[in-house]
Design an enzyme around this catalytic site. Structure first.
Site, PDB file in Angstrom:
ATOM      1  N   LYS A  13       0.834  -1.208   0.000  1.00 40.41           N
ATOM      2  CA  LYS A  13       0.000   0.000   0.000  1.00 40.41           C
ATOM      3  C   LYS A  13       0.869   1.259   0.000  1.00 40.41           C
ATOM      4  O   LYS A  13       0.664   2.161  -0.805  1.00 40.41           O
ATOM      5  CB  LYS A  13      -0.911   0.040   1.245  1.00 40.41           C
ATOM      6  CG  LYS A  13      -1.866  -1.128   1.367  1.00 40.41           C
ATOM      7  CD  LYS A  13      -2.707  -1.019   2.627  1.00 40.41           C
ATOM      8  CE  LYS A  13      -1.919  -1.179   3.924  1.00 40.41           C
ATOM      9  NZ  LYS A  13      -1.434  -2.547   4.171  1.00 40.41           N
ATOM     10  N   ARG A  89      -9.239   0.416   8.379  1.00 44.27           N
ATOM     11  CA  ARG A  89      -8.743  -0.923   8.698  1.00 44.27           C
ATOM     12  C   ARG A  89      -9.744  -1.716   9.526  1.00 44.27           C
ATOM     13  O   ARG A  89      -9.480  -2.864   9.863  1.00 44.27           O
ATOM     14  CB  ARG A  89      -7.442  -0.800   9.493  1.00 44.27           C
ATOM     15  CG  ARG A  89      -6.181  -1.131   8.693  1.00 44.27           C
ATOM     16  CD  ARG A  89      -4.995  -0.946   9.613  1.00 44.27           C
ATOM     17  NE  ARG A  89      -3.803  -1.602   9.143  1.00 44.27           N
ATOM     18  CZ  ARG A  89      -2.865  -1.026   8.407  1.00 44.27           C
ATOM     19  NH1 ARG A  89      -3.004   0.198   8.009  1.00 44.27           N
ATOM     20  NH2 ARG A  89      -1.777  -1.710   8.073  1.00 44.27           N
ATOM     21  N   ARG A 128      11.579  -6.536   4.716  1.00 49.48           N
ATOM     22  CA  ARG A 128      11.563  -5.143   5.174  1.00 49.48           C
ATOM     23  C   ARG A 128      12.129  -5.041   6.588  1.00 49.48           C
ATOM     24  O   ARG A 128      12.832  -4.088   6.923  1.00 49.48           O
ATOM     25  CB  ARG A 128      10.125  -4.596   5.144  1.00 49.48           C
ATOM     26  CG  ARG A 128      10.031  -3.122   5.500  1.00 49.48           C
ATOM     27  CD  ARG A 128       8.625  -2.586   5.320  1.00 49.48           C
ATOM     28  NE  ARG A 128       7.673  -3.316   6.158  1.00 49.48           N
ATOM     29  CZ  ARG A 128       6.361  -3.150   6.103  1.00 49.48           C
ATOM     30  NH1 ARG A 128       5.835  -2.281   5.262  1.00 49.48           N
ATOM     31  NH2 ARG A 128       5.549  -3.829   6.891  1.00 49.48           N
ATOM     32  N   ARG A 134      12.114  -2.333  11.083  1.00 47.90           N
ATOM     33  CA  ARG A 134      10.837  -1.982  11.712  1.00 47.90           C
ATOM     34  C   ARG A 134      10.490  -2.987  12.790  1.00 47.90           C
ATOM     35  O   ARG A 134      10.539  -4.194  12.571  1.00 47.90           O
ATOM     36  CB  ARG A 134       9.731  -1.922  10.652  1.00 47.90           C
ATOM     37  CG  ARG A 134       9.255  -0.497  10.414  1.00 47.90           C
ATOM     38  CD  ARG A 134       8.314  -0.403   9.264  1.00 47.90           C
ATOM     39  NE  ARG A 134       7.015  -1.006   9.541  1.00 47.90           N
ATOM     40  CZ  ARG A 134       5.954  -0.851   8.759  1.00 47.90           C
ATOM     41  NH1 ARG A 134       6.044  -0.118   7.669  1.00 47.90           N
ATOM     42  NH2 ARG A 134       4.809  -1.438   9.060  1.00 47.90           N
ATOM     43  N   ARG A 145      -0.184  -9.682  13.084  1.00 53.79           N
ATOM     44  CA  ARG A 145      -0.760  -8.665  12.187  1.00 53.79           C
ATOM     45  C   ARG A 145      -1.685  -9.319  11.157  1.00 53.79           C
ATOM     46  O   ARG A 145      -2.706  -8.758  10.788  1.00 53.79           O
ATOM     47  CB  ARG A 145       0.357  -7.890  11.488  1.00 53.79           C
ATOM     48  CG  ARG A 145       1.077  -6.972  12.447  1.00 53.79           C
ATOM     49  CD  ARG A 145       2.355  -6.471  11.856  1.00 53.79           C
ATOM     50  NE  ARG A 145       2.127  -5.524  10.796  1.00 53.79           N
ATOM     51  CZ  ARG A 145       3.065  -5.105   9.964  1.00 53.79           C
ATOM     52  NH1 ARG A 145       4.296  -5.577  10.071  1.00 53.79           N
ATOM     53  NH2 ARG A 145       2.795  -4.238   9.028  1.00 53.79           N
TER      54      ARG A 145
HETATM   55  P1  B4P Z   1       4.689  -1.546   1.940  1.00 47.46           P
HETATM   56  O1  B4P Z   1       4.363  -0.693   0.755  1.00 47.46           O
HETATM   57  O2  B4P Z   1       5.532  -0.924   3.009  1.00 47.46           O
HETATM   58  O3  B4P Z   1       3.419  -2.223   2.583  1.00 47.46           O
HETATM   59  P2  B4P Z   1       2.162  -1.679   3.355  1.00 47.46           P
HETATM   60  O4  B4P Z   1       1.017  -2.443   2.773  1.00 47.46           O
HETATM   61  O5  B4P Z   1       2.065  -0.167   3.282  1.00 47.46           O
HETATM   62  O6  B4P Z   1       2.560  -2.087   4.831  1.00 47.46           O
HETATM   63  P3  B4P Z   1       1.883  -2.138   6.251  1.00 47.46           P
HETATM   64  O7  B4P Z   1       0.456  -2.575   6.146  1.00 47.46           O
HETATM   65  O8  B4P Z   1       2.817  -3.016   6.992  1.00 47.46           O
HETATM   66  O9  B4P Z   1       2.012  -0.742   6.920  1.00 47.46           O
HETATM   67  P4  B4P Z   1       1.165   0.423   7.604  1.00 47.46           P
HETATM   68  O10 B4P Z   1       2.133   1.519   7.696  1.00 47.46           O
HETATM   69  O11 B4P Z   1      -0.109   0.716   6.859  1.00 47.46           O
HETATM   70  O12 B4P Z   1       5.406  -2.845   1.340  1.00 47.46           O
HETATM   71  C1  B4P Z   1       5.895  -3.869   2.173  1.00 47.46           C
HETATM   72  C2  B4P Z   1       7.262  -4.319   1.718  1.00 47.46           C
HETATM   73  O13 B4P Z   1       7.143  -4.952   0.452  1.00 47.46           O
HETATM   74  C3  B4P Z   1       8.260  -3.179   1.521  1.00 47.46           C
HETATM   75  O14 B4P Z   1       9.501  -3.593   1.988  1.00 47.46           O
HETATM   76  C4  B4P Z   1       8.263  -2.940   0.026  1.00 47.46           C
HETATM   77  O15 B4P Z   1       9.512  -2.471  -0.438  1.00 47.46           O
HETATM   78  C5  B4P Z   1       7.965  -4.326  -0.514  1.00 47.46           C
HETATM   79  N1  B4P Z   1       7.212  -4.298  -1.750  1.00 47.46           N
HETATM   80  C6  B4P Z   1       6.235  -3.410  -2.090  1.00 47.46           C
HETATM   81  N2  B4P Z   1       5.753  -3.688  -3.321  1.00 47.46           N
HETATM   82  C7  B4P Z   1       6.435  -4.807  -3.748  1.00 47.46           C
HETATM   83  C8  B4P Z   1       6.382  -5.594  -4.949  1.00 47.46           C
HETATM   84  N3  B4P Z   1       5.539  -5.320  -5.957  1.00 47.46           N
HETATM   85  N4  B4P Z   1       7.204  -6.669  -5.029  1.00 47.46           N
HETATM   86  C9  B4P Z   1       8.053  -6.976  -4.031  1.00 47.46           C
HETATM   87  N5  B4P Z   1       8.160  -6.265  -2.885  1.00 47.46           N
HETATM   88  C10 B4P Z   1       7.356  -5.190  -2.750  1.00 47.46           C
HETATM   89  O16 B4P Z   1       0.736  -0.084   9.075  1.00 47.46           O
HETATM   90  C11 B4P Z   1       1.621  -0.313  10.158  1.00 47.46           C
HETATM   91  C12 B4P Z   1       0.901  -0.371  11.513  1.00 47.46           C
HETATM   92  O17 B4P Z   1       0.332   0.929  11.859  1.00 47.46           O
HETATM   93  C13 B4P Z   1      -0.314  -1.323  11.638  1.00 47.46           C
HETATM   94  O18 B4P Z   1       0.088  -2.664  11.910  1.00 47.46           O
HETATM   95  C14 B4P Z   1      -1.085  -0.684  12.820  1.00 47.46           C
HETATM   96  O19 B4P Z   1      -0.521  -1.029  14.070  1.00 47.46           O
HETATM   97  C15 B4P Z   1      -0.891   0.802  12.616  1.00 47.46           C
HETATM   98  N6  B4P Z   1      -2.008   1.391  11.834  1.00 47.46           N
HETATM   99  C16 B4P Z   1      -1.904   1.949  10.584  1.00 47.46           C
HETATM  100  N7  B4P Z   1      -3.099   2.352  10.131  1.00 47.46           N
HETATM  101  C17 B4P Z   1      -4.007   2.054  11.124  1.00 47.46           C
HETATM  102  C18 B4P Z   1      -5.427   2.193  11.218  1.00 47.46           C
HETATM  103  N8  B4P Z   1      -6.161   2.723  10.206  1.00 47.46           N
HETATM  104  N9  B4P Z   1      -6.046   1.774  12.347  1.00 47.46           N
HETATM  105  C19 B4P Z   1      -5.332   1.238  13.362  1.00 47.46           C
HETATM  106  N10 B4P Z   1      -3.973   1.060  13.335  1.00 47.46           N
HETATM  107  C20 B4P Z   1      -3.314   1.455  12.197  1.00 47.46           C
END
Ligand code: B4P
Length: 186
Positions: A13, A89, A128, A134, A145
């Site tokens: 995302k 979420r 990651r 992290r 998670r």
């Molecule tokens: P990211 O792009 O970092 O993935 P994400 O989906 O944004 O991650 P996440 O769900 O963990 O994070 P968030 O900050 O929202 O990609 C992951 C990895 O894959 C990276 O290393 C990237 O380089 C790699 N990658 C990406 N695309 C790729 C591809 N095509 N091929 C190969 N590799 C690839 O949430 C973190 C925490 O914050 C949650 O657990 C929660 O505690 C809190 N939080 C956030 N929003 C919340 C909400 N609305 N309500 C309650 N808590 C919340």
């Protein structure tokens, strides 16, 4: 255009949101980034959020909804819209967001859900964790998670399917391929 991008943890995302926001001049609102910045600053929000984020749980709905309300009420000029990354979420967050949209007169909201097989999500988060250190990317936290995702976030998909409509986009493949798929879906 306003965009909601949601999906399981580690699906990409944040990666895709940054690219789409730059390409369409949208304000990128990542609740995860906001929480991590607050934790790094040691602000009151950060001190409250830390234990939830680092254990792989979700920050309580009232806190996160208040935070998103604050941002949506003060959208800057000069952007063509916003992109919500990682919010909603939970069903409660999705319902509160609908209320906010009504209250603030926000329309033209498109919804994209990124998908990928569970093993790919785990592999990406483990990688990651090694690259970025992290605290929520450890094996045990990743498992938690994913459980939280199935219990609390996956129902948001059905909610949007029966209300606004949601485009499901395959998150497997190169970053560029996934961006192209999202653009086509939009
Ligand atoms: P990211 O792009 O970092 O993935 P994400 O989906 O944004 O991650 P996440 O769900 O963990 O994070 P968030 O900050 O929202 O990609 C992951 C990895 O894959 C990276 O290393 C990237 O380089 C790699 N990658 C990406 N695309 C790729 C591809 N095509 N091929 C190969 N590799 C690839 O949430 C973190 C925490 O914050 C949650 O657990 C929660 O505690 C809190 N939080 C956030 N929003 C919340 C909400 N609305 N309500 C309650 N808590 C919340």
């Amino acid at each position: 255009m306003n965009l909601i991008l949601f999906g399981p943890p580690g699906v990409g995302k944040g990666t895709q949101a940054a690219r789409l926001a730059a390409a369409h001049n949208l304000l990128h609102i990542s609740t995860g980034d906001i929480l991590r910045a607050a934790i790094a600053d040691g602000s009151p929000l950060g001190r409250t959020a830390q234990k939830f984020v680092e254990s792989g749980g979700l920050v309580p709905d009232d806190i996160i909804i208040g935070l998103v309300r604050e941002v949506l009420e003060h959208l800057p000029d000069g952007k063509k819209g916003f992109l919500l990354d990682g919010f909603p979420r939970t069903l409660e967050q999705a319902r509160a967001l609908d209320g906010l949209f009504r209250e603030l007169g926000i329309s033209d909201v498109r919804i994209v859900m990124l998908t990928a097989p569970e093993q790919e999500l785990i592999d990406r988060m483990v990688r990651r964790g090694i690259e970025q250190g992290r605290k929520d990317d450890t094996a045990e936290t990743i498992r938690h998670r994913l459980e939280v995702y199935y219990a609390q976030t996956e129902p948001v998909k059905a909610y949007y399917e029966t209300s606004r409509g949601v485009k499901l986009v395959d998150g497997l493949g190169s970053v560029e391929e996934v961006t192209a798929r999202i653009e086509r879906a939009l």
